[in-house]
Enzyme design. Structure first.
Site, PDB file in Angstrom:
ATOM      1  N   GLN A 100       0.847  -1.192   0.000  1.00 48.77           N
ATOM      2  CA  GLN A 100       0.000   0.000   0.000  1.00 48.77           C
ATOM      3  C   GLN A 100       0.880   1.238   0.000  1.00 48.77           C
ATOM      4  OE1 GLN A 100      -3.404  -0.629   3.107  1.00 48.77           O
ATOM      5  NE2 GLN A 100      -1.727  -1.969   3.653  1.00 48.77           N
ATOM      6  N   ASN A 101       2.189   1.036   0.140  1.00 45.10           N
ATOM      7  CA  ASN A 101       3.101   2.183   0.166  1.00 45.10           C
ATOM      8  C   ASN A 101       3.308   2.715  -1.242  1.00 45.10           C
ATOM      9  OD1 ASN A 101       3.273   1.763   2.860  1.00 45.10           O
ATOM     10  ND2 ASN A 101       5.248   0.717   2.795  1.00 45.10           N
ATOM     11  N   HIS A 118      -1.545   1.276  -4.384  1.00 39.90           N
ATOM     12  CA  HIS A 118      -1.968   2.677  -4.261  1.00 39.90           C
ATOM     13  C   HIS A 118      -1.150   3.630  -5.120  1.00 39.90           C
ATOM     14  CE1 HIS A 118      -3.977   1.726  -0.103  1.00 39.90           C
ATOM     15  NE2 HIS A 118      -4.638   1.235  -1.123  1.00 39.90           N
ATOM     16  N   CYS A 149      -4.433  17.509 -23.249  1.00 38.68           N
ATOM     17  CA  CYS A 149      -5.810  18.011 -23.145  1.00 38.68           C
ATOM     18  C   CYS A 149      -5.941  19.266 -22.283  1.00 38.68           C
ATOM     19  CB  CYS A 149      -6.723  16.909 -22.604  1.00 38.68           C
ATOM     20  SG  CYS A 149      -6.596  16.678 -20.823  1.00 38.68           S
ATOM     21  N   GLY A 186       3.098  -4.301   9.108  1.00 36.09           N
ATOM     22  CA  GLY A 186       3.129  -2.847   9.308  1.00 36.09           C
ATOM     23  C   GLY A 186       1.987  -2.097   8.659  1.00 36.09           C
ATOM     24  N   SER A 188      -2.205  -0.903   9.253  1.00 42.50           N
ATOM     25  CA  SER A 188      -3.267  -0.813  10.260  1.00 42.50           C
ATOM     26  C   SER A 188      -4.455  -1.692   9.887  1.00 42.50           C
ATOM     27  CB  SER A 188      -3.717   0.643  10.406  1.00 42.50           C
ATOM     28  OG  SER A 188      -4.121   1.155   9.158  1.00 42.50           O
ATOM     29  N   ASN A 212       3.137  -6.314  13.674  1.00 42.63           N
ATOM     30  CA  ASN A 212       2.778  -4.912  13.855  1.00 42.63           C
ATOM     31  C   ASN A 212       3.221  -4.475  15.247  1.00 42.63           C
ATOM     32  OD1 ASN A 212       1.200  -2.358  14.187  1.00 42.63           O
ATOM     33  ND2 ASN A 212       0.260  -3.012  12.266  1.00 42.63           N
ATOM     34  N   GLU A 214       1.435  -2.745  17.145  1.00 43.21           N
ATOM     35  CA  GLU A 214       0.276  -2.782  18.041  1.00 43.21           C
ATOM     36  C   GLU A 214      -0.794  -3.686  17.435  1.00 43.21           C
ATOM     37  OE1 GLU A 214      -0.427   1.436  18.017  1.00 43.21           O
ATOM     38  OE2 GLU A 214      -1.811   1.262  16.339  1.00 43.21           O
ATOM     39  N   ALA A 230       8.742  -4.272  12.517  1.00 42.91           N
ATOM     40  CA  ALA A 230       8.913  -5.126  11.341  1.00 42.91           C
ATOM     41  C   ALA A 230      10.397  -5.331  11.029  1.00 42.91           C
ATOM     42  CB  ALA A 230       8.216  -4.489  10.141  1.00 42.91           C
TER      43      ALA A 230
HETATM   44  P1  NAD Z   1      -1.154   3.412   8.581  1.00 41.42           P
HETATM   45  O1  NAD Z   1      -0.400   4.670   8.744  1.00 41.42           O
HETATM   46  O2  NAD Z   1      -2.611   3.403   8.687  1.00 41.42           O
HETATM   47  O3  NAD Z   1      -0.643   2.309   9.639  1.00 41.42           O
HETATM   48  C1  NAD Z   1       0.678   2.017   9.869  1.00 41.42           C
HETATM   49  C2  NAD Z   1       0.736   0.766  10.743  1.00 41.42           C
HETATM   50  O4  NAD Z   1       2.099   0.421  10.912  1.00 41.42           O
HETATM   51  C3  NAD Z   1       0.146   0.926  12.143  1.00 41.42           C
HETATM   52  O5  NAD Z   1      -0.700  -0.179  12.391  1.00 41.42           O
HETATM   53  C4  NAD Z   1       1.369   0.902  13.073  1.00 41.42           C
HETATM   54  O6  NAD Z   1       1.095   0.271  14.302  1.00 41.42           O
HETATM   55  C5  NAD Z   1       2.334   0.080  12.269  1.00 41.42           C
HETATM   56  N1  NAD Z   1       3.743   0.357  12.490  1.00 41.42           N
HETATM   57  C6  NAD Z   1       4.363   1.557  12.663  1.00 41.42           C
HETATM   58  N2  NAD Z   1       5.687   1.401  12.735  1.00 41.42           N
HETATM   59  C7  NAD Z   1       5.932   0.070  12.606  1.00 41.42           C
HETATM   60  C8  NAD Z   1       7.109  -0.731  12.600  1.00 41.42           C
HETATM   61  N3  NAD Z   1       8.330  -0.188  12.723  1.00 41.42           N
HETATM   62  N4  NAD Z   1       6.957  -2.072  12.460  1.00 41.42           N
HETATM   63  C9  NAD Z   1       5.737  -2.641  12.338  1.00 41.42           C
HETATM   64  N5  NAD Z   1       4.593  -1.939  12.331  1.00 41.42           N
HETATM   65  C10 NAD Z   1       4.692  -0.605  12.472  1.00 41.42           C
HETATM   66  O7  NAD Z   1      -0.664   2.856   7.174  1.00 41.42           O
HETATM   67  P2  NAD Z   1      -1.323   1.870   6.164  1.00 41.42           P
HETATM   68  O8  NAD Z   1      -1.959   0.744   6.891  1.00 41.42           O
HETATM   69  O9  NAD Z   1      -0.273   1.584   5.193  1.00 41.42           O
HETATM   70  O10 NAD Z   1      -2.504   2.651   5.395  1.00 41.42           O
HETATM   71  C11 NAD Z   1      -2.579   4.015   5.176  1.00 41.42           C
HETATM   72  C12 NAD Z   1      -2.431   4.526   3.757  1.00 41.42           C
HETATM   73  O11 NAD Z   1      -1.413   5.487   3.815  1.00 41.42           O
HETATM   74  C13 NAD Z   1      -2.002   3.596   2.692  1.00 41.42           C
HETATM   75  O12 NAD Z   1      -2.967   3.662   1.731  1.00 41.42           O
HETATM   76  C14 NAD Z   1      -0.704   4.157   2.081  1.00 41.42           C
HETATM   77  O13 NAD Z   1      -0.860   4.331   0.682  1.00 41.42           O
HETATM   78  C15 NAD Z   1      -0.560   5.504   2.691  1.00 41.42           C
HETATM   79  N6  NAD Z   1       0.788   5.865   3.202  1.00 41.42           N
HETATM   80  C16 NAD Z   1       1.919   5.451   2.575  1.00 41.42           C
HETATM   81  C17 NAD Z   1       3.176   5.772   3.095  1.00 41.42           C
HETATM   82  C18 NAD Z   1       4.403   5.302   2.368  1.00 41.42           C
HETATM   83  O14 NAD Z   1       4.361   5.086   1.154  1.00 41.42           O
HETATM   84  N7  NAD Z   1       5.521   5.095   3.077  1.00 41.42           N
HETATM   85  C19 NAD Z   1       3.276   6.511   4.260  1.00 41.42           C
HETATM   86  C20 NAD Z   1       2.096   6.937   4.892  1.00 41.42           C
HETATM   87  C21 NAD Z   1       0.869   6.587   4.353  1.00 41.42           C
HETATM   88 ZN    ZN Z   2      -4.869  15.209 -20.308  1.00 41.67          ZN
END
Ligand code: NAD
Ligand code: ZN
Length: 241
Positions: A100-101, A118, A149, A186, A188, A212, A214, A230
């Site tokens: 999702q990153n 994403h 466009c 990692g 939520s 995770n 938490e 992680a």
């Molecule tokens: P989130 O921010 O909702 O959750 C992050 C999760 O990671 C939490 O549950 C937290 O407890 C856990 N966490 C934090 N540090 C950790 C570690 N060191 N080890 C293990 N777990 C750890 O993120 P999400 O679930 O990815 O969803 C949110 C949306 O935000 C996604 O759609 C994503 O596209 C976007 N996003 C992406 C980035 C990125 O590309 N790095 C950064 C922020 C948000």
């Molecule tokens: Zn265009």
């Protein structure tokens, strides 16, 4: 056997593994997750900026936020969690990394079979005709517009309220259904449709592991839930593969 030993054993015997990663995997690289104070930019919550309506009404503010995030991400490096996943991929006949990153760090660390659910923050496209553009963003020169466009250029990421790219979603769902081992790492486990992938894997017989810092809504449904960072847990595990 401890839970970590069972997980190591499952990795060693897996023929097909799928991993779903979230912002927590990149936290140790210095990229803030969305939940909590660190996710705020100026006074805004991500949900207020990362949506199509916000972009239509305030493209300048949304672009300023993305320019700030792009600069941040350009400066960071993959961490031990990213590199551990590269090692695991090498050991397993079929391996799919669903992320999702949007930060490109899995590709940068050397992961091969990556599905970006994403999008990718470094890419841009036209909001009207979807044409990808490689134009470098220079906000001082004004907002970027499509050469074809005239529509506004936007970041090529999936915003709140938008559908995922169908190709990416299909690949992710197939990987979840076909794997024998699924790791949720990692994330939520709140944002759909990614949040459903672990359940899809489990319903199709996969062994389900979560790492995770938490508990999440998924934790009670897993075969093994490992609480902690992680990067720490995964790099420890790779010593035994
Ligand atoms: P989130 O921010 O909702 O959750 C992050 C999760 O990671 C939490 O549950 C937290 O407890 C856990 N966490 C934090 N540090 C950790 C570690 N060191 N080890 C293990 N777990 C750890 O993120 P999400 O679930 O990815 O969803 C949110 C949306 O935000 C996604 O759609 C994503 O596209 C976007 N996003 C992406 C980035 C990125 O590309 N790095 C950064 C922020 C948000
Ligand atoms: Zn265009």
């Amino acid at each position: 056997m401890t839970e970590i030993q069972i997980f190591i054993d499952k990795i060693k015997n897996s023929q097909n593994m799928a991993v779903l990663t979230g912002a927590g995997v990149s936290a140790a690289s210095g990229i803030p997750t969305f939940r909590g104070q660190a996710g705020l930019w100026k006074k805004y919550r991500p949900e207020e900026l990362a949506n199509p309506q916000a972009f239509r009404s305030h493209p300048d503010i949304v672009w300023e936020w993305y320019a700030w995030r792009r600069d941040l991400i350009r400066k960071v490096k993959p961490n031990l969690a990213h590199y551990a996943l590269v090692e695991i991929e090498k050991k397993i006949p079929a391996f799919t990394l669903i992320t999702q990153n949007i930060d490109n760090l899995h590709q940068l660390s050397g992961s091969v079979n990556v599905v970006e659910l994403h999008g990718n923050i470094m890419k841009s496209k036209c909001i009207d005709c979807n044409l990808p553009t490689s134009d470098n963003l220079n906000l001082k020169a004004g907002l970027p517009y499509c050469r074809s466009c005239g529509g506004l250029i936007r970041p090529d990421v999936v915003w709140f309220g938008e559908s995922l790219q169908i190709d990416a979603l299909n690949k992710a769902q197939t990987a979840a259904m076909e794997c024998d081992l699924f790791l949720s790492l990692g994330t939520s486990a709140l944002v759909e449709p990614a949040a459903s992938l672990p359940y899809l894997a489990k319903a199709n017989g996969a062994f389900l592991v979560e790492i995770n810092m938490e508990e999440t809504p998924l934790s009670s449904q897993t075969d093994i839930f490992l609480i902690g960072q992680a990067e720490k847990i995964l790099s420890e595990i790779t010593h035994y593969l």
